[in-house]
Motif scaffolding. Structure first.
Motif, PDB file in Angstrom:
ATOM      1  N   THR A  47       0.846  -1.209   0.000  1.00 47.95           N
ATOM      2  CA  THR A  47       0.000   0.000   0.000  1.00 47.95           C
ATOM      3  C   THR A  47       0.872   1.247   0.000  1.00 47.95           C
ATOM      4  OG1 THR A  47      -1.786  -1.160   1.129  1.00 47.95           O
ATOM      5  CG2 THR A  47      -1.789   1.253   1.279  1.00 47.95           C
ATOM      6  N   LYS A  48       1.913   1.249   0.821  1.00 44.89           N
ATOM      7  CA  LYS A  48       2.854   2.374   0.885  1.00 44.89           C
ATOM      8  C   LYS A  48       3.585   2.536  -0.451  1.00 44.89           C
ATOM      9  CE  LYS A  48       7.099   3.766   3.161  1.00 44.89           C
ATOM     10  NZ  LYS A  48       8.238   3.222   3.882  1.00 44.89           N
ATOM     11  N   GLU A  49       4.012   1.428  -1.021  1.00 42.81           N
ATOM     12  CA  GLU A  49       4.741   1.455  -2.297  1.00 42.81           C
ATOM     13  C   GLU A  49       3.879   2.073  -3.398  1.00 42.81           C
ATOM     14  OE1 GLU A  49       8.267   0.307  -4.584  1.00 42.81           O
ATOM     15  OE2 GLU A  49       7.916   0.141  -2.441  1.00 42.81           O
ATOM     16  N   ILE A  50       2.632   1.651  -3.475  1.00 42.13           N
ATOM     17  CA  ILE A  50       1.730   2.149  -4.511  1.00 42.13           C
ATOM     18  C   ILE A  50       1.439   3.635  -4.296  1.00 42.13           C
ATOM     19  CG2 ILE A  50      -0.646   1.992  -5.368  1.00 42.13           C
ATOM     20  CD1 ILE A  50      -0.322  -1.077  -5.008  1.00 42.13           C
ATOM     21  N   LYS A  51       1.249   4.018  -3.055  1.00 39.25           N
ATOM     22  CA  LYS A  51       0.979   5.419  -2.731  1.00 39.25           C
ATOM     23  C   LYS A  51       2.147   6.315  -3.162  1.00 39.25           C
ATOM     24  CE  LYS A  51       0.154   8.345   1.289  1.00 39.25           C
ATOM     25  NZ  LYS A  51       0.086   8.360   2.740  1.00 39.25           N
ATOM     26  N   ASN A  52       3.368   5.815  -3.023  1.00 39.16           N
ATOM     27  CA  ASN A  52       4.562   6.613  -3.312  1.00 39.16           C
ATOM     28  C   ASN A  52       5.067   6.499  -4.745  1.00 39.16           C
ATOM     29  OD1 ASN A  52       4.660   7.635  -0.704  1.00 39.16           O
ATOM     30  ND2 ASN A  52       5.846   5.897   0.040  1.00 39.16           N
ATOM     31  N   GLN A  53       4.485   5.619  -5.565  1.00 31.99           N
ATOM     32  CA  GLN A  53       5.048   5.396  -6.899  1.00 31.99           C
ATOM     33  C   GLN A  53       5.058   6.659  -7.771  1.00 31.99           C
ATOM     34  OE1 GLN A  53       2.907   2.287  -8.974  1.00 31.99           O
ATOM     35  NE2 GLN A  53       0.923   3.138  -8.403  1.00 31.99           N
ATOM     36  N   ILE A  54       4.017   7.457  -7.698  1.00 34.81           N
ATOM     37  CA  ILE A  54       3.940   8.661  -8.541  1.00 34.81           C
ATOM     38  C   ILE A  54       4.854   9.761  -8.003  1.00 34.81           C
ATOM     39  CG2 ILE A  54       2.354  10.468  -9.361  1.00 34.81           C
ATOM     40  CD1 ILE A  54       0.171   8.335  -9.392  1.00 34.81           C
ATOM     41  N   LYS A  55       5.127   9.741  -6.697  1.00 34.89           N
ATOM     42  CA  LYS A  55       5.992  10.752  -6.080  1.00 34.89           C
ATOM     43  C   LYS A  55       7.477  10.481  -6.325  1.00 34.89           C
ATOM     44  CE  LYS A  55       2.759  11.207  -2.230  1.00 34.89           C
ATOM     45  NZ  LYS A  55       2.596  10.985  -0.795  1.00 34.89           N
ATOM     46  N   SER A  56       7.791   9.286  -6.769  1.00 33.98           N
ATOM     47  CA  SER A  56       9.189   8.894  -6.921  1.00 33.98           C
ATOM     48  C   SER A  56       9.865   9.677  -8.039  1.00 33.98           C
ATOM     49  CB  SER A  56       9.280   7.395  -7.237  1.00 33.98           C
ATOM     50  OG  SER A  56      10.595   7.054  -7.602  1.00 33.98           O
ATOM     51  N   PRO A  57      11.129  10.111  -7.811  1.00 31.48           N
ATOM     52  CA  PRO A  57      11.870  10.784  -8.884  1.00 31.48           C
ATOM     53  C   PRO A  57      12.146   9.850 -10.069  1.00 31.48           C
ATOM     54  CG  PRO A  57      13.251  10.494  -6.925  1.00 31.48           C
ATOM     55  CD  PRO A  57      11.876  10.031  -6.568  1.00 31.48           C
ATOM     56  N   GLU A  58      12.016   8.560  -9.840  1.00 31.92           N
ATOM     57  CA  GLU A  58      12.236   7.580 -10.910  1.00 31.92           C
ATOM     58  C   GLU A  58      10.939   7.202 -11.624  1.00 31.92           C
ATOM     59  OE1 GLU A  58      14.224   4.329  -9.010  1.00 31.92           O
ATOM     60  OE2 GLU A  58      15.795   5.628  -8.237  1.00 31.92           O
ATOM     61  N   PHE A  59       9.854   7.915 -11.340  1.00 30.28           N
ATOM     62  CA  PHE A  59       8.557   7.591 -11.930  1.00 30.28           C
ATOM     63  C   PHE A  59       8.624   7.710 -13.451  1.00 30.28           C
ATOM     64  CE2 PHE A  59       4.190   8.962 -13.186  1.00 30.28           C
ATOM     65  CZ  PHE A  59       3.559   7.760 -12.923  1.00 30.28           C
ATOM     66  N   SER A  60       8.234   6.628 -14.130  1.00 26.82           N
ATOM     67  CA  SER A  60       8.306   6.570 -15.594  1.00 26.82           C
ATOM     68  C   SER A  60       6.935   6.668 -16.253  1.00 26.82           C
ATOM     69  CB  SER A  60       8.952   5.247 -16.013  1.00 26.82           C
ATOM     70  OG  SER A  60       8.106   4.170 -15.631  1.00 26.82           O
ATOM     71  N   GLY A  61       5.898   6.735 -15.453  1.00 27.40           N
ATOM     72  CA  GLY A  61       4.546   6.720 -16.005  1.00 27.40           C
ATOM     73  C   GLY A  61       3.885   5.363 -15.832  1.00 27.40           C
ATOM     74  N   ASP A  62       4.688   4.334 -15.626  1.00 17.96           N
ATOM     75  CA  ASP A  62       4.147   3.001 -15.375  1.00 17.96           C
ATOM     76  C   ASP A  62       3.643   2.943 -13.939  1.00 17.96           C
ATOM     77  OD1 ASP A  62       5.129   2.507 -17.879  1.00 17.96           O
ATOM     78  OD2 ASP A  62       6.677   1.094 -17.252  1.00 17.96           O
ATOM     79  N   THR A  63       2.459   2.384 -13.740  1.00 15.02           N
ATOM     80  CA  THR A  63       1.896   2.293 -12.393  1.00 15.02           C
ATOM     81  C   THR A  63       1.366   0.891 -12.151  1.00 15.02           C
ATOM     82  OG1 THR A  63      -0.247   3.055 -13.208  1.00 15.02           O
ATOM     83  CG2 THR A  63       1.216   4.733 -12.275  1.00 15.02           C
ATOM     84  N   ILE A  64       1.261   0.551 -10.877  1.00 14.60           N
ATOM     85  CA  ILE A  64       0.628  -0.704 -10.512  1.00 14.60           C
ATOM     86  C   ILE A  64      -0.526  -0.411  -9.566  1.00 14.60           C
ATOM     87  CG2 ILE A  64       2.691  -2.123 -10.821  1.00 14.60           C
ATOM     88  CD1 ILE A  64       2.930  -2.246  -7.756  1.00 14.60           C
ATOM     89  N   SER A  65      -1.515  -1.267  -9.619  1.00 10.99           N
ATOM     90  CA  SER A  65      -2.606  -1.239  -8.642  1.00 10.99           C
ATOM     91  C   SER A  65      -2.872  -2.683  -8.243  1.00 10.99           C
ATOM     92  CB  SER A  65      -3.855  -0.574  -9.218  1.00 10.99           C
ATOM     93  OG  SER A  65      -4.283  -1.231 -10.388  1.00 10.99           O
ATOM     94  N   VAL A  66      -3.438  -2.843  -7.075  1.00 15.35           N
ATOM     95  CA  VAL A  66      -3.662  -4.185  -6.526  1.00 15.35           C
ATOM     96  C   VAL A  66      -5.073  -4.650  -6.872  1.00 15.35           C
ATOM     97  CG1 VAL A  66      -3.794  -5.562  -4.417  1.00 15.35           C
ATOM     98  CG2 VAL A  66      -2.049  -3.796  -4.650  1.00 15.35           C
ATOM     99  N   ILE A  67      -5.156  -5.821  -7.490  1.00 14.85           N
ATOM    100  CA  ILE A  67      -6.446  -6.462  -7.736  1.00 14.85           C
ATOM    101  C   ILE A  67      -6.764  -7.404  -6.589  1.00 14.85           C
ATOM    102  CG2 ILE A  67      -7.682  -8.084  -9.224  1.00 14.85           C
ATOM    103  CD1 ILE A  67      -6.251  -6.759 -11.593  1.00 14.85           C
ATOM    104  N   GLN A  68      -5.780  -8.212  -6.187  1.00 19.37           N
ATOM    105  CA  GLN A  68      -5.917  -9.094  -5.027  1.00 19.37           C
ATOM    106  C   GLN A  68      -4.650  -8.957  -4.197  1.00 19.37           C
ATOM    107  OE1 GLN A  68      -5.493 -13.546  -5.284  1.00 19.37           O
ATOM    108  NE2 GLN A  68      -4.199 -12.729  -3.672  1.00 19.37           N
ATOM    109  N   PRO A  69      -4.763  -8.439  -2.981  1.00 23.72           N
ATOM    110  CA  PRO A  69      -3.562  -8.265  -2.161  1.00 23.72           C
ATOM    111  C   PRO A  69      -2.922  -9.611  -1.830  1.00 23.72           C
ATOM    112  CG  PRO A  69      -5.536  -7.820  -0.873  1.00 23.72           C
ATOM    113  CD  PRO A  69      -5.982  -8.081  -2.282  1.00 23.72           C
ATOM    114  N   TYR A  70      -1.749  -9.532  -1.235  1.00 27.97           N
ATOM    115  CA  TYR A  70      -1.075 -10.753  -0.795  1.00 27.97           C
ATOM    116  C   TYR A  70      -2.020 -11.571   0.063  1.00 27.97           C
ATOM    117  CZ  TYR A  70       3.569  -9.209  -2.240  1.00 27.97           C
ATOM    118  OH  TYR A  70       4.650  -8.834  -2.969  1.00 27.97           O
TER     119      TYR A  70
END
Length: 178
Positions: A47-70
C-alpha cells in the motif's frame, strides 16, 4: 491389581495423546498467526509502495494497482494479483503470481525485492488489457514482490526474513543491491 495397571497405561496413553494434540494445535495456531503477520506486513508495505510510486523521482509513467492483495491460502500458497499499466504502450497487464511458501529459499534485491525459489516454483499468469484470449502462463524461480522504490532498505529484507522464520520457513536474506 491388573485392572488398575491397564487403567494407568490407558490413562497415560490418553494424556500423552492429548498433550501431543494440544502441542500440534498450538504450533499450528502460532504458525498461522506468524503467516498472518507476514501477509499483513507485505500488504501494508505494498500500500505504501503504490501510494509513493507517482511521487518517486524515478517515476516513468508506469503504475501498478492491486487487484488481489497478498494472501496465503489453506495449501500455504502465497499469491498476489496486480494490474500494471505500461505508459509506453498504453496497455495494462494483469499479473497473478503464486508460490508455495515452503519453496521460497531467499529474499534478494536487484532493483525489485524478489523471493527466490530453487526451481520454477512460481506460477505466473498474465493477461493484456483484461482479454482472456491473451492469457499466458509460465513458471519462474523469481517472485517479484513489487517493492522497488525504497533504497538502502536492508532492514526491510531482515524484517521479511524474521517473519518467514517466525512462521517456520527457512528463508534467508542474501544479495541486496539497490
Amino acid at each position: 491389581m491388573v485392572v488398575t495397571s491397564k487403567y494407568k497405561i490407558i490413562m497415560n496413553f490418553k494424556q500423552t495423546l492429548l498433550t501431543l494434540l494440544l502441542g500440534f494445535n498450538l504450533f499450528s495456531t502460532l504458525s498461522y498467526s506468524q503467516e498472518k503477520k507476514l501477509v499483513d506486513f507485505l500488504n501494508k508495505s505494498l500500500t505504501k509502495e503504490i501510494k509513493n510510486q507517482i511521487k518517486s523521482p524515478e517515476f516513468s509513467g508506469d503504475t501498478i494497482s492491486v487487484i488481489q492483495p497478498y494472501k496465503i491460502n489453506e495449501e500455504k500458497i502465497l499469491s498476489l494479483v496486480i494490474k500494471k499499466y505500461q505508459s509506453y504502450s498504453g496497455e495494462y497487464h494483469v499479473i497473478k503470481q503464486e508460490v508455495p511458501l515452503s519453496r521460497i529459499r531467499q529474499i534478494i534485491k536487484d532493483i525489485n525485492v524478489i523471493f527466490l525459489t530453487e526451481s520454477n516454483d512460481v506460477a505466473i499468469m498474465t493477461t493484456i488489457n483484461g482479454d482472456e484470449a491473451t492469457m499466458s502462463t509460465g513458471t519462474s524461480d523469481l517472485f517479484f514482490t513489487q517493492f522497488y522504490l525504497d533504497k538502502n532498505n536492508k532492514n526491510f529484507g531482515k524484517t521479511l526474513e524474521k517473519y518467514f522464520k517466525g512462521a517456520h520457513y527457512d528463508v534467508t536474506m542474501d544479495i541486496w543491491a539497490d
